[in-house]
Design a protein around this motif. Structure first.
Motif, PDB file in Angstrom:
ATOM      1  N   GLY A 290     -47.850 -39.463  13.775  1.00 53.55           N
ATOM      2  CA  GLY A 290     -48.276 -38.138  14.222  1.00 53.55           C
ATOM      3  C   GLY A 290     -47.781 -37.843  15.627  1.00 53.55           C
ATOM      4  O   GLY A 290     -47.170 -38.696  16.287  1.00 53.55           O
ATOM      5  N   ASP A 291     -48.030 -36.627  16.071  1.00 54.35           N
ATOM      6  CA  ASP A 291     -47.574 -36.192  17.387  1.00 54.35           C
ATOM      7  C   ASP A 291     -48.444 -36.784  18.491  1.00 54.35           C
ATOM      8  O   ASP A 291     -49.676 -36.826  18.361  1.00 54.35           O
ATOM      9  CB  ASP A 291     -47.602 -34.669  17.493  1.00 54.35           C
ATOM     10  CG  ASP A 291     -46.525 -34.011  16.648  1.00 54.35           C
ATOM     11  OD1 ASP A 291     -45.672 -34.741  16.086  1.00 54.35           O
ATOM     12  OD2 ASP A 291     -46.528 -32.774  16.551  1.00 54.35           O
TER      13      ASP A 291
ATOM     14  N   GLU B 287     -48.800 -36.561  22.789  1.00 53.81           N
ATOM     15  CA  GLU B 287     -48.373 -35.940  24.046  1.00 53.81           C
ATOM     16  C   GLU B 287     -48.379 -36.970  25.168  1.00 53.81           C
ATOM     17  O   GLU B 287     -49.285 -37.800  25.252  1.00 53.81           O
ATOM     18  CB  GLU B 287     -49.298 -34.782  24.422  1.00 53.81           C
ATOM     19  CG  GLU B 287     -49.034 -33.533  23.640  1.00 53.81           C
ATOM     20  CD  GLU B 287     -49.732 -32.319  24.231  1.00 53.81           C
ATOM     21  OE1 GLU B 287     -50.325 -32.407  25.338  1.00 53.81           O
ATOM     22  OE2 GLU B 287     -49.688 -31.267  23.572  1.00 53.81           O
TER      23      GLU B 287
ATOM     24  N   ASN C  77     -36.587 -37.280  18.404  1.00 48.92           N
ATOM     25  CA  ASN C  77     -37.952 -37.303  17.879  1.00 48.92           C
ATOM     26  C   ASN C  77     -38.984 -36.912  18.935  1.00 48.92           C
ATOM     27  O   ASN C  77     -40.165 -37.159  18.788  1.00 48.92           O
ATOM     28  CB  ASN C  77     -38.285 -38.685  17.297  1.00 48.92           C
ATOM     29  CG  ASN C  77     -38.152 -39.789  18.315  1.00 48.92           C
ATOM     30  OD1 ASN C  77     -37.873 -39.543  19.489  1.00 48.92           O
ATOM     31  ND2 ASN C  77     -38.344 -41.017  17.879  1.00 48.92           N
ATOM     32  N   MET C  78     -38.503 -36.306  20.028  1.00 51.37           N
ATOM     33  CA  MET C  78     -39.394 -35.909  21.111  1.00 51.37           C
ATOM     34  C   MET C  78     -38.941 -34.562  21.654  1.00 51.37           C
ATOM     35  O   MET C  78     -37.739 -34.338  21.829  1.00 51.37           O
ATOM     36  CB  MET C  78     -39.386 -36.976  22.215  1.00 51.37           C
ATOM     37  CG  MET C  78     -40.437 -36.753  23.272  1.00 51.37           C
ATOM     38  SD  MET C  78     -40.753 -38.204  24.310  1.00 51.37           S
ATOM     39  CE  MET C  78     -39.239 -38.342  25.233  1.00 51.37           C
ATOM     40  N   THR C  79     -39.903 -33.681  21.892  1.00 48.40           N
ATOM     41  CA  THR C  79     -39.593 -32.371  22.468  1.00 48.40           C
ATOM     42  C   THR C  79     -40.235 -32.260  23.841  1.00 48.40           C
ATOM     43  O   THR C  79     -41.223 -32.938  24.143  1.00 48.40           O
ATOM     44  CB  THR C  79     -40.110 -31.237  21.552  1.00 48.40           C
ATOM     45  OG1 THR C  79     -41.506 -31.437  21.313  1.00 48.40           O
ATOM     46  CG2 THR C  79     -39.358 -31.206  20.236  1.00 48.40           C
TER      47      THR C  79
ATOM     48  N   THR D 105     -43.731 -34.203  23.741  1.00 48.50           N
ATOM     49  CA  THR D 105     -44.444 -34.457  22.493  1.00 48.50           C
ATOM     50  C   THR D 105     -43.556 -35.352  21.649  1.00 48.50           C
ATOM     51  O   THR D 105     -42.436 -34.976  21.301  1.00 48.50           O
ATOM     52  CB  THR D 105     -44.774 -33.162  21.730  1.00 48.50           C
ATOM     53  OG1 THR D 105     -45.586 -32.343  22.570  1.00 48.50           O
ATOM     54  CG2 THR D 105     -45.523 -33.469  20.437  1.00 48.50           C
ATOM     55  N   TRP D 106     -44.059 -36.554  21.389  1.00 46.11           N
ATOM     56  CA  TRP D 106     -43.330 -37.509  20.552  1.00 46.11           C
ATOM     57  C   TRP D 106     -43.784 -37.317  19.117  1.00 46.11           C
ATOM     58  O   TRP D 106     -44.968 -37.438  18.802  1.00 46.11           O
ATOM     59  CB  TRP D 106     -43.588 -38.935  21.024  1.00 46.11           C
ATOM     60  CG  TRP D 106     -42.899 -39.994  20.214  1.00 46.11           C
ATOM     61  CD1 TRP D 106     -41.784 -39.855  19.439  1.00 46.11           C
ATOM     62  CD2 TRP D 106     -43.281 -41.361  20.113  1.00 46.11           C
ATOM     63  NE1 TRP D 106     -41.441 -41.054  18.867  1.00 46.11           N
ATOM     64  CE2 TRP D 106     -42.348 -41.995  19.256  1.00 46.11           C
ATOM     65  CE3 TRP D 106     -44.307 -42.114  20.656  1.00 46.11           C
ATOM     66  CZ2 TRP D 106     -42.425 -43.348  18.937  1.00 46.11           C
ATOM     67  CZ3 TRP D 106     -44.380 -43.450  20.340  1.00 46.11           C
ATOM     68  CH2 TRP D 106     -43.444 -44.068  19.501  1.00 46.11           C
ATOM     69  N   HIS D 107     -42.843 -37.001  18.248  1.00 46.59           N
ATOM     70  CA  HIS D 107     -43.127 -36.825  16.832  1.00 46.59           C
ATOM     71  C   HIS D 107     -42.964 -38.197  16.176  1.00 46.59           C
ATOM     72  O   HIS D 107     -41.941 -38.495  15.567  1.00 46.59           O
ATOM     73  CB  HIS D 107     -42.193 -35.766  16.238  1.00 46.59           C
ATOM     74  CG  HIS D 107     -42.161 -34.513  17.060  1.00 46.59           C
ATOM     75  ND1 HIS D 107     -43.235 -33.647  17.146  1.00 46.59           N
ATOM     76  CD2 HIS D 107     -41.211 -34.002  17.887  1.00 46.59           C
ATOM     77  CE1 HIS D 107     -42.937 -32.656  17.961  1.00 46.59           C
ATOM     78  NE2 HIS D 107     -41.717 -32.849  18.431  1.00 46.59           N
ATOM     79  N   SER D 108     -43.992 -39.012  16.331  1.00 52.45           N
ATOM     80  CA  SER D 108     -43.945 -40.411  15.905  1.00 52.45           C
ATOM     81  C   SER D 108     -44.266 -40.538  14.414  1.00 52.45           C
ATOM     82  O   SER D 108     -44.754 -39.583  13.808  1.00 52.45           O
ATOM     83  CB  SER D 108     -44.942 -41.231  16.726  1.00 52.45           C
ATOM     84  OG  SER D 108     -46.245 -41.076  16.202  1.00 52.45           O
TER      85      SER D 108
END
Length: 195
Positions: A53-54, A56, A38-40, A47-50
């Motif tokens: 929402g995203d 940083e 869930n993080m890139t 960037t955590w795609h929580s």
């Protein structure tokens, strides 16, 4: 933008708690940020795609917080307000007290690695309560005795302050800071002497 991974997780879980229907609504914590799930990774930040929402988290900011031992980050938070930080401090501190009471009732074999880890975990809870309280104190302007209303911008934080207006006064926050530090010092000192 979060100052650290820990601040990002705290922020997301506060927002989830803010939307949980009372009374007795149970908050399911967000899955922690994990690269590949869930993080890139970007050039300068994760960037955590929580669930909300995203978010940083700059690499340099996270590295600095780890190096200086400030788990939530340096400076003042732009995500979590003063009253929310006090709530976070209470959560960590009260959980550490409950764990400490349970620990005190158990046997403690000398040199037991798991026992030492358990003590470290309890102490970490108190340390996080201290750090969260310091985060709240950072919102106090020099020479002021109360956090200004403008520094409590969340619905959750407003609810915390409404339930206990003294929670964001300098006197109360300094009292709580001293309390969490003292309980931790007493806990660590007692078990160092008896180990």
């Amino acid at each position: 933008m979060a100052r650290s991974l820990w601040e990002a997780e705290t922020y997301v879980n506060l927002r989830l708690a803010e939307t949980t229907p009372p009374p007795g609504g149970q908050v399911t914590p967000a899955s922690p940020p994990k690269v590949g799930e869930n993080m890139t990774e970007g050039a300068d930040a994760w960037t955590w795609h929580s669930p909300i929402g995203d978010i940083e988290i700059p690499y340099v900011s996270e590295k600095t917080t780890v190096q200086v031992g400030a788990p939530f980050g340096l400076g003042r938070s732009r995500l979590i307000d003063a009253a929310e930080w006090i709530h976070v401090a209470h959560l960590y501190g009260e959980r550490a007290i409950a764990d400490m009471m349970e620990y005190a009732a158990d046997e403690h074999p000398p040199g037991d690695f798991q026992d030492q880890e358990r003590r470290r975990h309890i102490s970490l809870g108190f340390e996080l309560a201290v750090d969260a309280t310091l985060q709240a104190i950072a919102f106090l302007p020099d020479g002021e005795d109360v956090v200004p209303d403008g520094e409590i911008w969340s619905t959750f934080g407003a609810g915390v302050k409404e339930a206990n207006p003294d929670v964001v006064t300098r006197a109360k926050m300094e009292e709580e800071l001293e309390y969490w530090r003292g309980v931790n010092e007493d806990f660590v000192g007692f078990y160092e002497e008896t180990s």
